[in-house]
Design a protein around this motif. Structure first.
Motif, PDB file in Angstrom:
ATOM      1  N   VAL A  29       0.757  -1.258   0.034  1.00 32.57           N
ATOM      2  CA  VAL A  29      -0.065   0.058   0.010  1.00 32.57           C
ATOM      3  C   VAL A  29       0.679   1.220  -0.070  1.00 32.57           C
ATOM      4  CG1 VAL A  29      -1.671   1.496   1.237  1.00 32.57           C
ATOM      5  CG2 VAL A  29      -1.860  -1.303   1.180  1.00 32.57           C
ATOM      6  N   GLN A  30       0.703   2.077  -0.987  1.00 34.77           N
ATOM      7  CA  GLN A  30       1.341   3.301  -1.214  1.00 34.77           C
ATOM      8  C   GLN A  30       1.038   4.258   0.078  1.00 34.77           C
ATOM      9  OE1 GLN A  30       3.868   3.775  -3.313  1.00 34.77           O
ATOM     10  NE2 GLN A  30       3.363   1.759  -4.244  1.00 34.77           N
ATOM     11  N   PRO A  31       1.998   5.315   0.706  1.00 38.56           N
ATOM     12  CA  PRO A  31       1.874   6.089   1.584  1.00 38.56           C
ATOM     13  C   PRO A  31       0.755   6.864   1.003  1.00 38.56           C
ATOM     14  CG  PRO A  31       3.931   6.432   0.692  1.00 38.56           C
ATOM     15  CD  PRO A  31       3.461   4.985   0.216  1.00 38.56           C
ATOM     16  N   GLY A  32      -0.172   7.452   1.725  1.00 38.83           N
ATOM     17  CA  GLY A  32      -1.025   8.549   1.422  1.00 38.83           C
ATOM     18  C   GLY A  32      -2.359   7.849   0.823  1.00 38.83           C
ATOM     19  N   CYS A  33      -3.142   8.520   0.037  1.00 35.81           N
ATOM     20  CA  CYS A  33      -4.181   8.354  -0.660  1.00 35.81           C
ATOM     21  C   CYS A  33      -4.083   7.626  -2.036  1.00 35.81           C
ATOM     22  CB  CYS A  33      -5.183   9.373  -0.669  1.00 35.81           C
ATOM     23  SG  CYS A  33      -5.822   9.779   0.905  1.00 35.81           S
ATOM     24  N   TYR A  76     -18.188  -1.368 -15.457  1.00 35.83           N
ATOM     25  CA  TYR A  76     -16.851  -1.097 -14.592  1.00 35.83           C
ATOM     26  C   TYR A  76     -16.835  -0.518 -13.385  1.00 35.83           C
ATOM     27  CZ  TYR A  76     -15.292  -0.870 -19.721  1.00 35.83           C
ATOM     28  OH  TYR A  76     -15.037  -1.083 -20.861  1.00 35.83           O
ATOM     29  N   SER A  77     -15.820  -0.831 -12.489  1.00 33.74           N
ATOM     30  CA  SER A  77     -16.141  -0.387 -11.020  1.00 33.74           C
ATOM     31  C   SER A  77     -14.470  -0.001 -10.771  1.00 33.74           C
ATOM     32  CB  SER A  77     -16.384  -1.394 -10.164  1.00 33.74           C
ATOM     33  OG  SER A  77     -15.418  -2.614 -10.177  1.00 33.74           O
ATOM     34  N   LEU A  78     -14.196   0.661  -9.531  1.00 32.58           N
ATOM     35  CA  LEU A  78     -13.175   1.062  -8.995  1.00 32.58           C
ATOM     36  C   LEU A  78     -12.637   0.320  -7.789  1.00 32.58           C
ATOM     37  CD1 LEU A  78     -10.733   3.213  -9.809  1.00 32.58           C
ATOM     38  CD2 LEU A  78     -11.751   4.596  -7.807  1.00 32.58           C
ATOM     39  N   ASN A  79     -11.544  -0.511  -7.705  1.00 30.13           N
ATOM     40  CA  ASN A  79     -11.332  -1.284  -6.462  1.00 30.13           C
ATOM     41  C   ASN A  79     -10.257  -0.560  -5.924  1.00 30.13           C
ATOM     42  OD1 ASN A  79     -10.570  -3.099  -4.733  1.00 30.13           O
ATOM     43  ND2 ASN A  79      -9.519  -4.726  -6.302  1.00 30.13           N
ATOM     44  N   VAL A  80     -10.627  -0.216  -4.717  1.00 31.35           N
ATOM     45  CA  VAL A  80      -9.595   0.513  -3.744  1.00 31.35           C
ATOM     46  C   VAL A  80      -9.313  -0.042  -2.427  1.00 31.35           C
ATOM     47  CG1 VAL A  80     -10.192   2.855  -4.773  1.00 31.35           C
ATOM     48  CG2 VAL A  80     -11.268   2.143  -2.908  1.00 31.35           C
ATOM     49  N   LYS A  81      -9.829  -1.415  -2.352  1.00 34.76           N
ATOM     50  CA  LYS A  81      -9.273  -2.329  -0.939  1.00 34.76           C
ATOM     51  C   LYS A  81      -7.778  -2.224  -0.692  1.00 34.76           C
ATOM     52  CE  LYS A  81     -13.344  -5.707  -2.003  1.00 34.76           C
ATOM     53  NZ  LYS A  81     -13.367  -6.978  -2.224  1.00 34.76           N
ATOM     54  N   GLY A  82      -7.899  -1.736   0.667  1.00 39.57           N
ATOM     55  CA  GLY A  82      -6.436  -1.609   1.093  1.00 39.57           C
ATOM     56  C   GLY A  82      -5.807  -0.184   1.000  1.00 39.57           C
ATOM     57  N   HIS A  83      -6.879   0.731   0.384  1.00 40.53           N
ATOM     58  CA  HIS A  83      -6.508   2.162   0.386  1.00 40.53           C
ATOM     59  C   HIS A  83      -7.429   3.054   0.774  1.00 40.53           C
ATOM     60  CE1 HIS A  83      -2.916   1.128  -2.472  1.00 40.53           C
ATOM     61  NE2 HIS A  83      -3.678   0.094  -2.912  1.00 40.53           N
ATOM     62  N   THR A  84      -7.197   4.257   0.788  1.00 41.58           N
ATOM     63  CA  THR A  84      -8.007   5.346   1.260  1.00 41.58           C
ATOM     64  C   THR A  84      -8.155   6.327   0.004  1.00 41.58           C
ATOM     65  OG1 THR A  84      -6.069   6.844   2.034  1.00 41.58           O
ATOM     66  CG2 THR A  84      -7.550   5.217   3.549  1.00 41.58           C
ATOM     67  N   ILE A  85      -9.329   7.027   0.056  1.00 41.08           N
ATOM     68  CA  ILE A  85      -9.751   8.264  -1.066  1.00 41.08           C
ATOM     69  C   ILE A  85      -9.761   9.282  -0.306  1.00 41.08           C
ATOM     70  CG2 ILE A  85     -11.219   8.681  -2.642  1.00 41.08           C
ATOM     71  CD1 ILE A  85     -11.563   5.755  -3.566  1.00 41.08           C
ATOM     72  N   GLU A  86      -9.386  10.359  -0.815  1.00 40.53           N
ATOM     73  CA  GLU A  86      -9.635  11.853  -0.462  1.00 40.53           C
ATOM     74  C   GLU A  86     -10.586  12.524  -1.618  1.00 40.53           C
ATOM     75  OE1 GLU A  86      -6.632  14.465   0.475  1.00 40.53           O
ATOM     76  OE2 GLU A  86      -6.084  13.122   2.551  1.00 40.53           O
ATOM     77  N   SER A  87     -11.760  13.217  -1.074  1.00 37.44           N
ATOM     78  CA  SER A  87     -12.599  13.884  -2.050  1.00 37.44           C
ATOM     79  C   SER A  87     -12.651  15.524  -1.458  1.00 37.44           C
ATOM     80  CB  SER A  87     -14.181  13.354  -2.010  1.00 37.44           C
ATOM     81  OG  SER A  87     -14.144  12.275  -2.382  1.00 37.44           O
ATOM     82  N   HIS A 136     -17.898   6.773  -6.040  1.00 38.93           N
ATOM     83  CA  HIS A 136     -18.727   5.386  -5.627  1.00 38.93           C
ATOM     84  C   HIS A 136     -17.531   4.180  -5.480  1.00 38.93           C
ATOM     85  CE1 HIS A 136     -22.492   7.632  -5.798  1.00 38.93           C
ATOM     86  NE2 HIS A 136     -21.876   8.252  -6.873  1.00 38.93           N
ATOM     87  N   PRO A 137     -16.880   3.945  -4.954  1.00 37.35           N
ATOM     88  CA  PRO A 137     -15.761   2.932  -5.045  1.00 37.35           C
ATOM     89  C   PRO A 137     -16.572   1.630  -5.038  1.00 37.35           C
ATOM     90  CG  PRO A 137     -15.475   4.000  -2.928  1.00 37.35           C
ATOM     91  CD  PRO A 137     -16.498   4.866  -3.727  1.00 37.35           C
ATOM     92  N   GLU A 138     -15.958   0.589  -5.478  1.00 36.20           N
ATOM     93  CA  GLU A 138     -16.555  -0.829  -5.475  1.00 36.20           C
ATOM     94  C   GLU A 138     -17.869  -1.008  -6.370  1.00 36.20           C
ATOM     95  OE1 GLU A 138     -14.138  -2.690  -4.635  1.00 36.20           O
ATOM     96  OE2 GLU A 138     -13.080  -1.168  -3.472  1.00 36.20           O
ATOM     97  N   ARG A 139     -18.635   0.116  -6.717  1.00 38.34           N
ATOM     98  CA  ARG A 139     -20.094   0.003  -7.204  1.00 38.34           C
ATOM     99  C   ARG A 139     -19.742  -0.392  -8.840  1.00 38.34           C
ATOM    100  NH1 ARG A 139     -24.730   4.520  -7.944  1.00 38.34           N
ATOM    101  NH2 ARG A 139     -25.737   3.768  -9.566  1.00 38.34           N
TER     102      ARG A 139
END
Length: 238
Positions: free
Chosen positions: A134-138, A227-238, A172-175
């Motif tokens: 996992v990369q540091p940060g988002c 299509y979807s966005l897989n961000v498991k193990g990471h965080t997201i900033e909006s 809408h991650p994972e959707r």
């Protein structure tokens, strides 16, 4: 192997200048002057990119693109004497990868070709499935006010539609979104667009992400669905 470029242009002087510069950059180049010839050749040979004039003597370059997109994802760069925004939008929505207005610098076109070919080859290179730390940060940072998206703290150079698609997936991650849902959410006039336009933009988004991290698998294709966005193990900033 040198990348193979097909030029479809009915003005010999324009074609000659492009051929000269491209060959000096070690590209393999073929030249045709008719749209139907280009469709036939694209169906028979493996090409790395097509430089396609919109105003061909037999059929429109836009129609050529639509026919080729029925069987091939080869990158297409449009050439045209018209600079209207609607023409650029139509060209990109039907599956074009870039758009250059005449008169142009052959060296500029060659530089764009290099970028597209490099991205396409990176996209076609299977991602290493070895888990990455996992990369540091988002993973993604979304700024809707500035219409900017950062991936692993790197600003992505996104087009209007690329930004809209990726921003929606980030929100809408994972959707899983179908092509129709993406078009309805992002396109101003989705009824005038084509399903293939979504696939093309997903392809370029994925390539741009992988220029930062070649191992990235966050943008997921669900065959026959969307299509979807897989961000498991990471965080997201909006």
């Amino acid at each position: 192997m040198p990348a193979k470029i097909l030029i479809v242009e009915d003005e010999p002087s324009i074609a000659d200048n492009l051929i000269y510069v491209l060959k000096n950059e070690s590209f393999a180049v073929e030249w045709l002057s008719l749209g139907q010839q280009a469709i036939d050749l694209a169906a028979q040979q493996q090409l790395d990119l097509i430089v396609l004039d919109v105003g061909l003597p037999d059929i429109s370059g836009f129609e050529v693109c639509k026919q080729i997109r029925k069987f091939s994802d080869v990158p297409i760069l449009f050439l045209t004497a018209r600079g209207d925004e609607i023409d650029r939008v139509v060209g990109l929505e039907i599956g074009g990868d870039d758009y250059v207005v005449k008169p142009f610098s052959p060296r500029e076109v060659t530089a764009r070709i290099k970028v597209i070919v490099r991205r396409n080859r990176l996209e076609q290179t299977p991602a290493d499935n070895t888990p990455e730390p996992v990369q540091p940060g988002c993973l993604f940072q979304l700024n809707n006010d500035k219409r900017q998206i950062k991936y692993q703290n790197n600003l992505l150079d996104l087009t209007f539609y690329e930004y809209g698609i990726l921003a929606l997936l980030i929100e809408h991650p994972e959707r899983v979104f179908s092509r129709e849902q993406l078009m309805q959410a992002v396109w101003n006039t989705p009824e005038d667009s084509y399903d293939r336009a979504v696939d093309t933009h997903i392809k370029t988004i994925r390539a741009k992400i992988r220029t930062v991290n070649p191992h990235d698998n966050s943008l997921v294709t669900h065959r026959g669905i969307g299509y979807s966005l897989n961000v498991k193990g990471h965080t997201i900033e909006s």
